[in-house]
Enzyme design. Structure first.
Site, PDB file in Angstrom:
ATOM      1  N   LYS A 485       1.114  -1.456   0.425  1.00 50.38           N
ATOM      2  CA  LYS A 485       0.159  -0.164  -0.219  1.00 50.38           C
ATOM      3  C   LYS A 485       1.077   0.951  -0.284  1.00 50.38           C
ATOM      4  O   LYS A 485       2.147   1.225   0.199  1.00 50.38           O
ATOM      5  CB  LYS A 485      -1.126  -0.045   1.195  1.00 50.38           C
ATOM      6  CG  LYS A 485      -0.044   0.209   2.289  1.00 50.38           C
ATOM      7  CD  LYS A 485      -1.477  -0.401   3.806  1.00 50.38           C
ATOM      8  CE  LYS A 485      -0.139   0.035   4.997  1.00 50.38           C
ATOM      9  NZ  LYS A 485      -1.645  -0.030   6.075  1.00 50.38           N
ATOM     10  N   ARG A 583     -10.298   0.499  15.961  1.00 46.71           N
ATOM     11  CA  ARG A 583     -10.413   1.539  14.856  1.00 46.71           C
ATOM     12  C   ARG A 583     -11.067   0.586  14.207  1.00 46.71           C
ATOM     13  O   ARG A 583     -12.469   1.383  14.045  1.00 46.71           O
ATOM     14  CB  ARG A 583      -8.495   1.236  14.439  1.00 46.71           C
ATOM     15  CG  ARG A 583      -8.589   2.244  13.231  1.00 46.71           C
ATOM     16  CD  ARG A 583      -7.101   1.898  12.659  1.00 46.71           C
ATOM     17  NE  ARG A 583      -6.948   0.920  11.769  1.00 46.71           N
ATOM     18  CZ  ARG A 583      -5.135   0.419  11.651  1.00 46.71           C
ATOM     19  NH1 ARG A 583      -4.130   1.195  11.501  1.00 46.71           N
ATOM     20  NH2 ARG A 583      -5.175  -0.663  10.594  1.00 46.71           N
ATOM     21  N   TYR A 711      15.150  32.153   3.842  1.00 48.53           N
ATOM     22  CA  TYR A 711      13.972  32.547   3.912  1.00 48.53           C
ATOM     23  C   TYR A 711      13.690  33.385   5.571  1.00 48.53           C
ATOM     24  O   TYR A 711      14.089  32.395   6.053  1.00 48.53           O
ATOM     25  CB  TYR A 711      12.166  31.715   3.695  1.00 48.53           C
ATOM     26  CG  TYR A 711      11.852  31.890   1.538  1.00 48.53           C
ATOM     27  CD1 TYR A 711      11.715  32.842   1.436  1.00 48.53           C
ATOM     28  CD2 TYR A 711      12.169  30.472   1.122  1.00 48.53           C
ATOM     29  CE1 TYR A 711      11.713  32.682   0.177  1.00 48.53           C
ATOM     30  CE2 TYR A 711      11.562  30.434  -0.317  1.00 48.53           C
ATOM     31  CZ  TYR A 711      11.617  31.777  -0.698  1.00 48.53           C
ATOM     32  OH  TYR A 711      11.366  31.586  -1.772  1.00 48.53           O
ATOM     33  N   MET A 760      10.982  24.856  -0.268  1.00 53.53           N
ATOM     34  CA  MET A 760      10.197  23.858  -1.079  1.00 53.53           C
ATOM     35  C   MET A 760      11.152  22.983  -2.301  1.00 53.53           C
ATOM     36  O   MET A 760      11.068  22.073  -2.404  1.00 53.53           O
ATOM     37  CB  MET A 760       9.184  24.853  -2.541  1.00 53.53           C
ATOM     38  CG  MET A 760       8.235  23.943  -2.815  1.00 53.53           C
ATOM     39  SD  MET A 760       7.027  24.868  -5.042  1.00 53.53           S
ATOM     40  CE  MET A 760       6.299  25.893  -2.983  1.00 53.53           C
TER      41      MET A 760
END
Length: 816
Positions: A485, A583, A711, A760
C-alpha cells in the site's frame, strides 16, 4: 506442481538418493542470490560466464540441500546434502523441464523471430487473460536456461501458455523444441540479429523453424519473402496449418492499416480495431497478435477494447530529454539494418521540425560485406531524411565511407566520449543506435538532460533478502502477505509487487481498490486483500478479483447489495476483528450472528480472518499484545467450530513476526520491515535498507560571519562559512521541520547540518568542515544516514518519511 527427488533422479538416470528421496522439489535454481524456498529447491551448478560450482557454498548457506553438479568437478563439502553428479548439469535442467512438460495438457504457443518476441507475448497475454487463464515466460526468458525455467513454472491448470524461444547459433533450437513442444506457433519476423551464429539468413530461419516441428498451426508475416519461402518449403514435410498475414493484400489473411488520431486503425474484412501506437514495429506486433486470434477462430469483438489499451512494454527504445531542447532516442543495445529501419521510422515520426541526427555503431551485417551493407545504410539515411551521422567503429574510421550527408567518424566509443560536446546538439532528434559491445549507454548518459537530480534508489536485492529473512522467522508453511500500500511504502507498488511475486509471496495487501486494479492491469496474479475498499468501488473490486476487508455489518450489507445490483455471483472477503486496536473491526460477540448471516447468504468465501496488534513493537505493552493474541485465538476456535469454511488466520505484523513468531497462525503481514526499516528496537542492524534518497550539491558559496541564509533570514552563520545548496526541498519530501540544524545530510563521509529554513525545492547545509564540490552526491537517507535517524530528527516515524517522498522524485530500480 512438485516432484519427489527420487522421481527426478529416475528421469536423469541416476540412482535414488540416500538422503531425502521423498523431498518435494518445487523450484529449480542456478543463482545462489535468488533462492525463494530453499528446502524445496534443486540447485544446478551451471558453467557459463560464472561457474556455478564456485557458488555452491553460498547456495548451501542460503538453505539449499539438493544439488546437481558436473561429474568429477571439484566441489566443497556440503553437509547434510544430496549431491547429484551429472555429465551435463544444463542438460539435466532441460531434461527435468521436459519431464514437467510431459504432464501439461493445455496448448502451448511457441513464439520466435528476430524482433518483437517479448512484446507479442506480453500483448497476447494482455488480450487473452480477460477470457482465459494464461501462463507465459517471464520477461525475455527465452534462452537455453530461461526457456526450461519458463516451462517449469507453468501450472497444470492453465488454459494456454505463451513461451518465447530465442537462439544465437546452430543446434540450439532443437534442445529448446524438445522442452517447449508447442502445438501452436508464431514467427514474428526475421532480421540480422545474431547473424554471426549462422552461415546465412536462410540457415537461421531453418534453425528457428525447428521449434515448430510437430506444431498444428504457424502464423507468420507473409510479406517477408525469404521467410515466407523457407516456411512454405519447410511445411511440405509437416502437417501444419499456415496463416501468413499480409499488408500488401497477398497473404492468407490481408490486413489494412491507417493512422488514427490516437494511434492506428487495423482493418480485417469488415472489422476495424484500433491500437494506441503509430510506429511500424508496434503495428506489426499487433498484426501478429490479431492474426493469432483469427487463426484460433476467436470471436474478435470481446478483444476490441483490449486492443485499444495495449500496454507500452518496456523495451530497448527509449525517448528522453537532451540538452538545448534536443530529444534522445535510445536504442543502445542492437545495430542491424532491419531494426535500424524501424528506429528510423520512429525517429522520423517523432522529429517534427527538428533536424535528425544518428549516432551509429558498426552494424552486425558489416562482417560479411561492408560495401553492400553501407550502400543499404546510405539508402536508409536518405529515405528517412537524416541530416547528420556520427559513426563509431574501426572500419568507419579507417575507410571513411561517404553517405551523402555530413559525417563524423570515431574509432571507438571511448574516443567519441572524449571528444563530443553534448551541447552541440540543439533542437535535434538524436537516435543512438549501437551494438551491445559498443556500450553506447555511456553516450546516452552524456547526452541525456538531468531533469531532477533527486532520486530514490530501490535495491531489489535488499528487498528480496528482507523478504526471505522474515519468511525464515516463522514455521514452514506459514504464508506471507507483504503490504504494498501507499505506493509500496513510497518505493513504487507495481515494481515491488512484481519482485515479490517472483520471490514467492502468497498474498499482497493494498489500502485502496485503485491500487489493486493497477497491479491487476500490469500482470500481478497473486491474491490481493484491499484494506479500505471504498463502497463505490466494490463492484470493480470484485470484477478485478480483489478481496475487500469487511469490518462491520453495515459494510457487509452494502457489499451484498452491490452483488445484487451488478449481478455478481460471489465474492472473496476478509473479516477483520477488533481485539484491542479499537480502529476497525467486528467485536468478538458479533461472531455468531456474522457467521449465521454469511451462511444464510452463501455467496461469500471468507479468505481470511485477521486482527491488528496495537503495540507489538513496544516491550512495555507485551502483556496487552499477548491478551490481543489470546482473544484472537478464541475467535479462531469459535469460528472453526461454527463454520464449514476454513479461512487463513493472521494477526502478526512486522514487529509481531520479530517478537511473537510462535503466534503466526496461518499467515503473517509484512509491512515496513520488508523495506529494511526496523519495526522493533530489539533487533537493530538485521535488515537491509531498500531505499536510499539521494540529491546533488547545486552550488557552494562562502558567507561571512553574521550573514543569513534562506527565507525570513532564519539561518545566521556565526563565523566565516561554506554553504552548499542541495537539490531537494519540502516538495520532494524533505520536511520543513528539519530546518535550522534539526536536520542533516551525508556528504563525503560527514554529516552536514541544515542552515535556515528548508525551501520548497532546495535546502542549504553547512559544509565548512567538509571537502566537497558542486555536483557531489548527497545522501538524504540510506546506508550511511539511516531513515530512522532522519525520522528522529524530524520528530516523526520512518513510515511518514518514506511514504512522503514526492512523485516528482524519480524512482530508480537496480539489482546486482
Amino acid at each position: 506442481m512438485a516432484y519427489t527427488l527420487s522421481t527426478l533422479c529416475a528421469r536423469l538416470g541416476l540412482a535414488e538418493p540416500a538422503l531425502g528421496p521423498g523431498t518435494l522439489i518445487r523450484h529449480l535454481s542456478f543463482d545462489s542470490r535468488r533462492i525463494v524456498d530453499a528446502p524445496a529447491t534443486l540447485f544446478f551448478a551451471l558453467s557459463g560466464q560464472r561457474d556455478g560450482h564456485d557458488y555452491l557454498d553460498e547456495a548451501h548457506l542460503a538453505g539449499i540441500r539438493n544439488f546437481v553438479v558436473k561429474k568429477g568437478h571439484p566441489r566443497p563439502e556440503l553437509a547434510e546434502s544430496t549431491i547429484l553428479e551429472h555429465e551435463d548439469p544444463l542438460g539435466a535442467l532441460q531434461s527435468i523441464a521436459a519431464y514437467h512438460r510431459d504432464h501439461l495438457t493445455f496448448p502451448v504457443l511457441g513464439i520466435t523471430g528476430s524482433n518483437g518476441k517479448t512484446v507479442v507475448k506480453e500483448w497476447l497475454f494482455h488480450l487473452l487473460s480477460e477470457k482465459y487463464t494464461v501462463g507465459r515466460s517471464p520477461k525475455s526468458y527465452n534462452s537455453q536456461i530461461g526457456l526450461p525455467l519458463s516451462v517449469w513454472q507453468l501450472n497444470p491448470d492453465l488454459d494456454l501458455a505463451l513461451i518465447e524461444a530465442g537462439i544465437s547459433t546452430k543446434n540450439e533450437m532443437s534442445r529448446l523444441a524438445v522442452i517447449a513442444r508447442p502445438q501452436l506457433g508464431l514467427f514474428t519476423g526475421i532480421g540480422a540479429a545474431h547473424d554471426e551464429g549462422f552461415a546465412d539468413l536462410r540457415e537461421k530461419i531453418r534453425e528457428k523453424l525447428k521449434l515448430f516441428e510437430g506444431a498444428e498451426m504457424l502464423v507468420y508475416p507473409f510479406d517477408q519473402e525469404v521467410l515466407r519461402d523457407e516456411i512454405l518449403q519447410w511445411a511440405q514435410g509437416q502437417s501444419v496449418h499456415l496463416l501468413g498475414w499480409s499488408k500488401r493484400g497477398e497473404g492468407d489473411l490481408n490486413i489494412h492499416t491507417e493512422e488514427s488520431t490516437n494511434g492506428t486503425y487495423i482493418d480485417v474484412g469488415d472489422l476495424r480495431l484500433e491500437i494506441p501506437f503509430k510506429d511500424a514495429a508496434s503495428i506489426d506486433n499487433a498484426c501478429s497478435c490479431l492474426s493469432f486470434l483469427i487463426a484460433r477462430n476467436e470471436d474478435l469483438n470481446p478483444f476490441m477494447e483490449a486492443f485499444k489499451t495495449l500496454p507500452e512494454i518496456e523495451m530497448r527504445l527509449q525517448l528522453m530529454n537532451g540538452h538545448n531542447n534536443s530529444r534522445i532516442l535510445n536504442d543502445a543495445y542492437s545495430a542491424d539494418l532491419s531494426s535500424l529501419e524501424i528506429a528510423l521510422q520512429f525517429l522520423k515520426k517523432q522529429a517534427g521540425n527538428r533536424n535528425r541526427s544518428v549516432i551509429l555503431s558498426s552494424l552486425q551485417e558489416e562482417g560479411r560485406d561492408s560495401e553492400t551493407t553501407w550502400n543499404t545504410l546510405r539508402q536508409l539515411l536518405n529515405a528517412y531524411a537524416v541530416n547528420k551521422i556520427y559513426l563509431v567503429g574501426k572500419a568507419y574510421f579507417e575507410k571513411r565511407p561517404d553517405f551523402g550527408i555530413p559525417a563524423v567518424y570515431y574509432e571507438s566509443t571511448r574516443q567519441m566520449l572524449a571528444q563530443i560536446d553534448p551541447h552541440t546538439f540543439r533542437d535535434e532528434m538524436v537516435l543512438v543506435k549501437g551494438r551491445r559491445d559498443f556500450a553506447f549507454e555511456k553516450i546516452v548518459r552524456v547526452l541525456e538532460a538531468q531533469v531532477h537530480e533527486t532520486v530514490l534508489e530501490i535495491d531489489l536485492n535488499a528487498l528480496e533478502r528482507n523478504f526471505l529473512y522474515f519468511k525464515n522467522q516463522v514455521k514452514a508453511g506459514t504464508k506471507i502477505m507483504p503490504m504494498v500500500k501507499a505506493q509500496g511504502y513510497g518505493s513504487g507498488s507495481l515494481e515491488i509487487a512484481r519482485q515479490l511475486q517472483t520471490a514467492g509471496a502468497d498474498y499482497l495487501g493494498v489500502a485502496y481498490t485503485d491500487e489493486g486494479i493497477e497491479l491487476r492491469r500490469n500482470g500481478i496474479s497473486l491474491p490481493i486483500m484491499v484494506m479500505n475498499a471504498r463502497r463505490d468501488s466494490l463492484a470493480e473490486c470484485v470484477d478485478y478479483a480483489l478481496e475487500p476487508v469487511v469490518y462491520d455489518f453495515d459494510f457487509l450489507h452494502f457489499l451484498k447489495d452491490t452483488l445484487d445490483r451488478n449481478g455478481l455471483p460471489s465474492a472473496s472477503i476478509h473479516l477483520e476483528f477488533d481485539t484491542g486496536m479499537h480502529r476497525l473491526g467486528f467485536q468478538q460477540n458479533e461472531l455468531e450472528p456474522l457467521l449465521a448471516e454469511l451462511a444464510a447468504d452463501g455467496r461469500f468465501k471468507v479468505a481470511s480472518v485477521f486482527s491488528h496488534l496495537a503495540a507489538a513493537d513496544e516491550k512495555e505493552h507485551d502483556a496487552y499484545t499477548l491478551k490481543q493474541i489470546e482473544t484472537f485465538g478464541v475467535i479462531r476456535e469459535s469460528f472453526l467450530k461454527q463454520s464449514v469454511q476454513t479461512p487463513l488466520f493472521h494477526i502478526l505484523n512486522t514487529a509481531g513476526i520479530l517478537r511473537f513468531s510462535s503466534f503466526a497462525f496461518d499467515m503473517v503481514r509484512l509491512g515496513i520491515g520488508l523495506y529494511g526499516i526496523e519495526a522493533s528496537a530489539d533487533m537493530p542492524g538485521i535488515l537491509h535498507p531498500v531505499a536510499s534518497l539521494k540529491a546533488k550539491i547545486s552550488q557552494i558559496r562562502a558567507l561571512d560571519a553574521g550573514e543569513t541564509v534562506g527565507y525570513s533570514r532564519k539561518g545566521q552563520v556565526q563565523e566565516k562559512s561554506r554553504v552548499a545548496v542541495i537539490s531537494i526541498g519540502y516538495a520532494d519530501g524533505f520536511r520543513r521541520s528539519l530546518s535550522n540544524g534539526r536536520g542533516a545530510v551525508w556528504i563525503n563521509g560527514k554529516l552536514a547540518p541544515t542552515l535556515g529554513n528548508v525551501c520548497m525545492d532546495m535546502v542549504m547545509v553547512d559544509v565548512s568542515a567538509i571537502s566537497c564540490k558542486e555536483g557531489d552526491a548527497v545522501e538524504i537517507f540510506g546506508l550511511n544516514l539511516p531513515i530512522e535517524e532522519l525520522a528522529r530528527r524530524a520528530e516523526t516515524i520512518p513510515y511518514e518519511i518514506i511514504t512522503g517522498i514526492s512523485s516528482r522524485v524519480n524512482r530508480v530500480y537496480f539489482r546486482e
